[in-house]
Design an enzyme around this catalytic site. Structure first.
Site, PDB file in Angstrom:
ATOM      1  N   LYS A 127      10.306 -28.251   0.909  1.00 36.03           N
ATOM      2  CA  LYS A 127      10.659 -26.896   0.483  1.00 36.03           C
ATOM      3  C   LYS A 127       9.431 -25.986   0.431  1.00 36.03           C
ATOM      4  CE  LYS A 127      13.514 -23.949  -1.398  1.00 36.03           C
ATOM      5  NZ  LYS A 127      14.296 -23.333  -0.309  1.00 36.03           N
ATOM      6  N   TRP A 130       4.928 -36.036   0.835  1.00 30.94           N
ATOM      7  CA  TRP A 130       5.281 -35.532   2.173  1.00 30.94           C
ATOM      8  C   TRP A 130       4.056 -35.856   3.018  1.00 30.94           C
ATOM      9  CZ3 TRP A 130       3.366 -32.113   5.788  1.00 30.94           C
ATOM     10  CH2 TRP A 130       4.249 -31.708   6.786  1.00 30.94           C
ATOM     11  N   LYS A 175      18.695 -22.776  10.601  1.00 28.53           N
ATOM     12  CA  LYS A 175      19.501 -23.521   9.618  1.00 28.53           C
ATOM     13  C   LYS A 175      20.092 -24.760  10.259  1.00 28.53           C
ATOM     14  CE  LYS A 175      18.161 -22.069   7.005  1.00 28.53           C
ATOM     15  NZ  LYS A 175      17.185 -21.471   6.338  1.00 28.53           N
ATOM     16  N   HIS A 178      17.197 -14.582  31.016  1.00 35.52           N
ATOM     17  CA  HIS A 178      15.869 -14.950  31.500  1.00 35.52           C
ATOM     18  C   HIS A 178      15.513 -16.396  31.181  1.00 35.52           C
ATOM     19  CE1 HIS A 178      15.324 -10.777  32.529  1.00 35.52           C
ATOM     20  NE2 HIS A 178      15.716 -10.458  31.311  1.00 35.52           N
ATOM     21  N   GLU A 234      17.601 -17.163  12.521  1.00 29.67           N
ATOM     22  CA  GLU A 234      17.802 -17.846  11.240  1.00 29.67           C
ATOM     23  C   GLU A 234      19.009 -18.800  11.316  1.00 29.67           C
ATOM     24  OE1 GLU A 234      16.093 -18.359   8.712  1.00 29.67           O
ATOM     25  OE2 GLU A 234      17.471 -18.834   7.098  1.00 29.67           O
ATOM     26  N   GLU A 250      17.352 -27.410  11.074  1.00 28.62           N
ATOM     27  CA  GLU A 250      16.738 -27.991   9.875  1.00 28.62           C
ATOM     28  C   GLU A 250      17.575 -29.110   9.271  1.00 28.62           C
ATOM     29  OE1 GLU A 250      14.244 -24.821   7.229  1.00 28.62           O
ATOM     30  OE2 GLU A 250      16.339 -24.344   7.493  1.00 28.62           O
ATOM     31  N   CYS A 291       4.218 -32.266  -1.401  1.00 29.18           N
ATOM     32  CA  CYS A 291       3.953 -33.357  -2.320  1.00 29.18           C
ATOM     33  C   CYS A 291       4.107 -32.788  -3.731  1.00 29.18           C
ATOM     34  CB  CYS A 291       2.570 -33.966  -2.214  1.00 29.18           C
ATOM     35  SG  CYS A 291       2.239 -34.742  -0.635  1.00 29.18           S
TER      36      CYS A 291
HETATM   37  C1  G6P Z   1       9.317 -24.318   4.371  1.00 33.21           C
HETATM   38  C2  G6P Z   1      10.751 -24.323   3.914  1.00 33.21           C
HETATM   39  C3  G6P Z   1      11.472 -23.105   4.483  1.00 33.21           C
HETATM   40  C4  G6P Z   1      10.748 -21.826   4.075  1.00 33.21           C
HETATM   41  C5  G6P Z   1       9.277 -21.870   4.491  1.00 33.21           C
HETATM   42  C6  G6P Z   1       8.499 -20.728   3.860  1.00 33.21           C
HETATM   43  O1  G6P Z   1       9.252 -24.532   5.741  1.00 33.21           O
HETATM   44  O2  G6P Z   1      11.397 -25.514   4.326  1.00 33.21           O
HETATM   45  O3  G6P Z   1      12.793 -23.069   3.980  1.00 33.21           O
HETATM   46  O4  G6P Z   1      11.360 -20.737   4.683  1.00 33.21           O
HETATM   47  O5  G6P Z   1       8.670 -23.082   4.026  1.00 33.21           O
HETATM   48  O6  G6P Z   1       8.511 -20.883   2.477  1.00 33.21           O
HETATM   49  P1  G6P Z   1       8.285 -19.733   1.445  1.00 33.21           P
HETATM   50  O7  G6P Z   1       8.385 -20.409   0.101  1.00 33.21           O
HETATM   51  O8  G6P Z   1       6.909 -19.199   1.709  1.00 33.21           O
HETATM   52  O9  G6P Z   1       9.329 -18.719   1.648  1.00 33.21           O
END
Ligand code: G6P
Length: 609
Positions: A604, A74, A486, A505, A482, A489, A2
């Site tokens: 974010k 959010w 990606k 497995h 990762e 997400e 938010c």
């Molecule tokens: C959220 C974002 C991710 C990020 C995570 C951790 O889930 O969408 O992209 O990796 O938070 O955020 P930080 O700012 O602690 O790296």
């Protein structure tokens, strides 16, 4: 999550607040709302969806407003509807509140307020606060806010306006970020500095349990106990260019393409070839602690946790001391062994992730040495750790983290090398070669980016897939995780990352001719084993897309597609290998017509537990 923004001053608040909300939209974007005040009236407008919808709603308001607060949401409590969107009002519709965080005891408070006759409209926890202020209000706005704060348990940042006090915004912080911007005859409030740096560079960071009373010509800070506080104004450099999209269609693509530059920034001034060593000012202060350290913990969430996993391999390689990786959200409640010989690194792009902050506070309580690996300068984690190492990647706006990840891994390479050299675990030669290779990465990343059309074409072939598998071994296993993250997400394709050998497995049962399987197959001591894993996938008719070294022509015979990356030493391979996977996820999401920078349900910066 938010985003909150507030303005009081000589200009019309509408445009400033909308502008600020757009910069905060990465924090949440399921609904937005605004409260505008002048001497005559208080106006509330809300809309579901992005800030643009709210902007469309207020364009026909001709009156000017000298103050206002606004919010992009959010959802935590209650669906994203107009009713649940902030601001929330009390029964008299005079008090408007916007909120970031969670009021954990809101159910008890709500019950108590309903018994006293208050009428609630929304399902949110926030609305409770407006009614609490109403019930505590005897003519003194600040007193009512302070009394109400005492009753709330949880983490929050509030901004509040009152129709009878059209010259004041009050804001309070406990657990969720908040900054004040000081202007000339005008003042600002925001969840993060990016929302207001186009208006002022003079910033005051609001600390825990602080309240600010903002007027157009003045500001006053008090504690939750109403003790007056002296605060320091800091000048920050506006990074406006970095928060514009330039000529890219999305922030995510811009940030992927920035990586040659951001990796350079992460290592700039930190490589000392003469001594085959690393300069990290933030670690000099804890050299004695490092010499005595018995174990290390690397903690983070999401992409930062994946960077931590790579960090574990780097520590194993260069430090050779106990090292553990923790999900910050688990660490705070787990009885992980921590004492004063433990050094914890908290890895966070934003420096504001609630779980990472909570884990940090718990580790501090247990007397560990706590260090930050953050991108956002002066963020909560940066301020609450004794020191640390910044990424210097510039603002990352795309919700799916890209450039922060490669910077985190670059910085973790530096940190592990610094420690390894300090305690004598890395030879001059190994250090020199690693640093040399590290310095060559930016141009190698550039080379991969030149190949983006090829990756776009592969995305074109697979964008309709429902599932995808990502396999890697050793230090490339977190890269597989990762890559899968990606894709899920931003394209909403179910994707899983696995250590390649673990595929047997379970995940192998999923493989058929429709399953794209990315295999990270760059050269290291596990290469032959990875090729065997590829054969196992092919035997089940899976479609294999390999990430391989540019001189590996042989691999073409075993797979459906090969994305070539330049050669580097195995410990640094993750920084190159992730780039094609970021691009693949991006192009798939675009091809599916999705909003790459604002994927559904995500934010974010996750500032709630
Ligand atoms: C959220 C974002 C991710 C990020 C995570 C951790 O889930 O969408 O992209 O990796 O938070 O955020 P930080 O700012 O602690 O790296």
């Amino acid at each position: 999550m938010c985003g909150i923004v507030g303005y009081i001053g000589k200009q019309d608040a509408k445009e400033i607040l909308i502008n600020g909300l757009k910069r905060l939209e990465y924090r949440g974007y399921d609904s937005a709302g605004i409260a505008l005040l002048n001497d005559k009236e208080i106006i509330i407008k809300k809309s579901v969806g992005k800030v643009q919808n709210l902007e469309n709603k207020i364009t026909d308001i001709e009156d000017e407003f000298s103050l206002g607060i606004a919010h992009t949401r959010w959802a935590t409590h209650g669906e994203p509807t107009e009713i649940n969107a902030h601001p929330h009002l009390d029964c008299t519709s005079k008090i408007a509140v916007v909120h970031n965080g969670i009021i954990e005891n809101f159910n008890i408070l709500k019950k108590y307020l309903i018994e006293k006759g208050h009428k609630f409209l929304s399902e949110t926890d926030t609305e409770v606060f407006a009614h609490l202020i109403e019930s505590n209000y005897k003519g003194d706005f600040l007193e009512a806010v302070l009394l109400s704060l005492k009753e709330c348990v949880g983490s929050f940042a509030f901004a509040i306006v009152h129709k009878d006090h059209p010259d004041t915004i009050i804001a309070a912080k406990k657990g969720s970020p908040m900054v004040v911007g000081i202007g000339n005859g005008e003042n600002y409030l925001a969840s993060d500095v990016n929302a207001i740096t186009s208006f002022t560079n003079n910033i005051i960071y609001v600390n825990e349990e602080e309240v600010v009373i903002l007027k157009k010509d003045s500001y006053k800070f008090v504690s939750f106990q109403n003790q007056k506080l002296e605060k320091q104004v800091v000048q920050i450099e506006a990074d406006l260019q970095n928060i514009e999209m330039s000529n890219f269609p999305h922030y995510m693509l811009k940030e992927i393409f920035e990586q040659p530059h951001t990796i350079s920034n992460a290592v700039r001034g930190r490589l000392n070839f003469e001594e085959a060593n690393v300069r990290l000012d933030g670690l000099y202060a804890v050299v004695d602690k490092i010499k005595k350290a018995k174990n290390y913990i690397l903690a983070g969430c999401g992409t930062s946790w994946h960077a931590a996993l790579i960090g574990e391999y780097l520590f194993n390689n260069f430090v050779r001391t106990n090292v553990k990786v923790e999900y910050a959200s688990e660490m705070r409640y787990k009885n992980t062994y921590i004492d004063d010989s433990t050094i914890c690194f908290f890895i966070s792009q934003s420096g504001e992730t609630a779980d990472t902050i909570a884990a940090l506070r718990e580790a501090k309580r247990r007397e560990a040495t706590c260090l930050g690996v953050c991108n956002v300068v002066n963020s909560t984690i940066a301020r609450e750790t004794s020191s640390g190492v910044y990424l210097h990647a510039g603002p990352e706006i795309g919700v799916a983290s890209t450039k922060a990840f490669t910077s985190q891994v670059s910085v973790l390479t530096l940190i592990s090398m610094f420690i390894g050299r300090l305690i004598g675990r890395v030879s001059f030669e190994e250090a020199y070669n690693t640093l040399k290779e590290l310095s060559l990465l930016p141009e190698k990343v550039e080379k991969i980016l030149h190949n983006s059309t090829f990756i776009e074409n592969i995305a074109e072939q697979f964008y309709k897939a429902n599932n995808a598998l990502f396999l890697g071994r050793g230090i490339n296993y977190p890269v597989a995780l990762e890559g899968a993250l990606k894709l899920k997400e931003i394209s909403y394709i179910h994707a899983e990352g696995y250590p390649a050998a673990e595929m047997k497995h379970g995940p192998i049962a999923l493989i058929d001719e429709n399953m794209p399987v990315f295999v990270i197959a760059t050269k290291d001591f596990l290469y032959d084993k990875v090729i065997n894993n590829i054969k196992e996938v092919k035997a089940r008719r899976g479609k294999v897309i390999a990430i391989a070294n540019e001189d590996d022509k042989e691999i073409q015979k075993s797979v459906d597609h090969v994305i070539y990356v330049p050669n580097t030493i195995p410990v640094l391979a993750p920084i190159l290998n992730i780039i094609p996977l970021q691009l693949f996820a991006y192009y798939v999401a675009v091809r599916r017509g999705l909003d790459v920078d604002k994927p559904r349900n995500l934010a974010k910066s996750v500032t709630v537990e």
